[in-house]
Design an enzyme around this catalytic site. Structure first.
Site, short mmCIF file in Angstrom:
data_model
loop_
_atom_site.label_atom_id
_atom_site.label_comp_id
_atom_site.label_asym_id
_atom_site.label_seq_id
_atom_site.Cartn_x
_atom_site.Cartn_y
_atom_site.Cartn_z
N GLN A 1 -5.03 -1.83 9.79
CA GLN A 1 -4.70 -3.14 9.22
C GLN A 1 -5.20 -4.24 10.15
OE1 GLN A 1 -3.27 -3.67 6.11
NE2 GLN A 1 -3.78 -5.78 6.50
N ASP B 1 -11.56 2.41 4.14
CA ASP B 1 -11.75 0.96 4.06
C ASP B 1 -13.24 0.59 4.07
OD1 ASP B 1 -9.72 -0.80 3.61
OD2 ASP B 1 -9.00 -0.86 5.66
N LYS C 1 0.84 -1.21 0.00
CA LYS C 1 0.00 0.00 0.00
C LYS C 1 0.87 1.25 0.00
CE LYS C 1 -3.78 -2.46 2.22
NZ LYS C 1 -4.34 -2.93 3.48
#
Length: 285
Positions: free
Chosen positions: A96, A119, A52
């Site tokens: 994460q 997200d 990322k």
């Protein structure tokens, strides 16, 4: 059989995002900012975060990773998120997953400002997706829809079976398909006789984390197969949830692993972060 090439499409999307970043910078003087929280030393999580970061660099984003020890406290993570919520240089916040057992993951995800929830995991954005309203959509299922669109594969009226019911992939995937007027069935670990469901499917979307879960005798001729799984086989090779060699002989379209859905997930993260940055810039005007 045709491969759905996520690698090629993600490169195309990255180019578009990079061009939009230049426009945003010339108009506002700022670039999109993405902050990532990485807890512990999980190799897969660290690898994803590294990918990322590289993608952010390629398109001209500002990015920062907060690496935290495995035994971090709930309070310490919450303080970091609050700080990032208040930071005008940060447009997107990514936690994460998975987080260690001592952390209340739901509380952490709910603390992220919905306008920075790139997200798409905050209940606010989940609710907007479910009701068909504009918001942030989880990157993996959003990437799948982009891939289908690129190859002019219409889901309207099709029998779609989603295998796996996670909050990250299965449920949002089903919502997106439903919003696009597909007939949707969700199967999961407690589903009795999975084959009975998949055999009737025009399209199968599988993200269960089980190697070779979908076999050729579970798929009808001409079906579209979207393999969202990513697993490491005993020989170290990355494989999906579909017996690719045999199933690919029967289907019309299939995503390879790697190179299918994976690159699209990161492309959609970039796209969502750009969208957040543009919205924040409009608010400041």
């Amino acid at each position: 059989m045709q491969l759905l090439d996520g690698k090629a499409l993600s490169a195309k999307i990255e180019k578009t995002v990079a061009d939009e970043v230049k426009i945003l910078k010339s108009k506002t003087g700022s670039v999109p900012g993405l902050a990532v929280i990485l807890v512990g030393q999980d190799p897969a999580s660290a690898a994803y975060v590294s990918m990322k970061k590289k993608a952010c660099d390629r398109v001209g984003f500002y990015s920062v990773t907060h690496e935290m020890p495995e035994d971090i406290s709930q309070d310490a993570i919450e303080k970091t998120i609050t700080m990032m919520n208040d930071n005008p240089n940060i447009d997107g916040i990514l936690i994460q997953l998975p987080l260690p057992s001592q952390i209340d993951t739901t509380k952490i995800l709910e603390l992220v400002n919905p306008s920075k929830d790139v997200d798409g995991f905050h209940p606010y954005n989940v609710g907007r997706l479910t009701t068909g309203l504009e918001g942030f959509v989880p990157c993996t299922p959003l990437g799948v829809m982009e891939l289908l669109d690129e190859y002019n594969i219409d889901v309207k009226g099709k029998n779609c079976v989603v295998v796996g019911a996670s909050n990250i992939v299965g449920k949002p995937m089903a919502s997106l398909l439903l919003n696009a007027n597909a007939t949707v069935e969700i199967c999961h670990i407690f589903t009795d006789d999975l084959k009975r469901h998949t055999l009737n499917a025009d399209m199968i979307f599988v993200g269960a984390g089980v190697i070779n879960l979908i076999k050729d005798d579970m798929v009808k001729d001409g079906a579209v197969i979207i393999d969202i799984g990513i697993n490491r086989a005993d020989n170290g090779k990355l494989v999906g949830d579909v017996d690719f060699e045999k199933v690919s002989k029967k289907c019309s379209y299939i995503t390879p692993v790697p190179g299918g859905v994976g690159p699209m997930t990161i492309a959609m993260l970039l796209s969502n972060t750009l969208k957040a940055a543009q919205a924040h810039a409009d608010e400041r005007e």
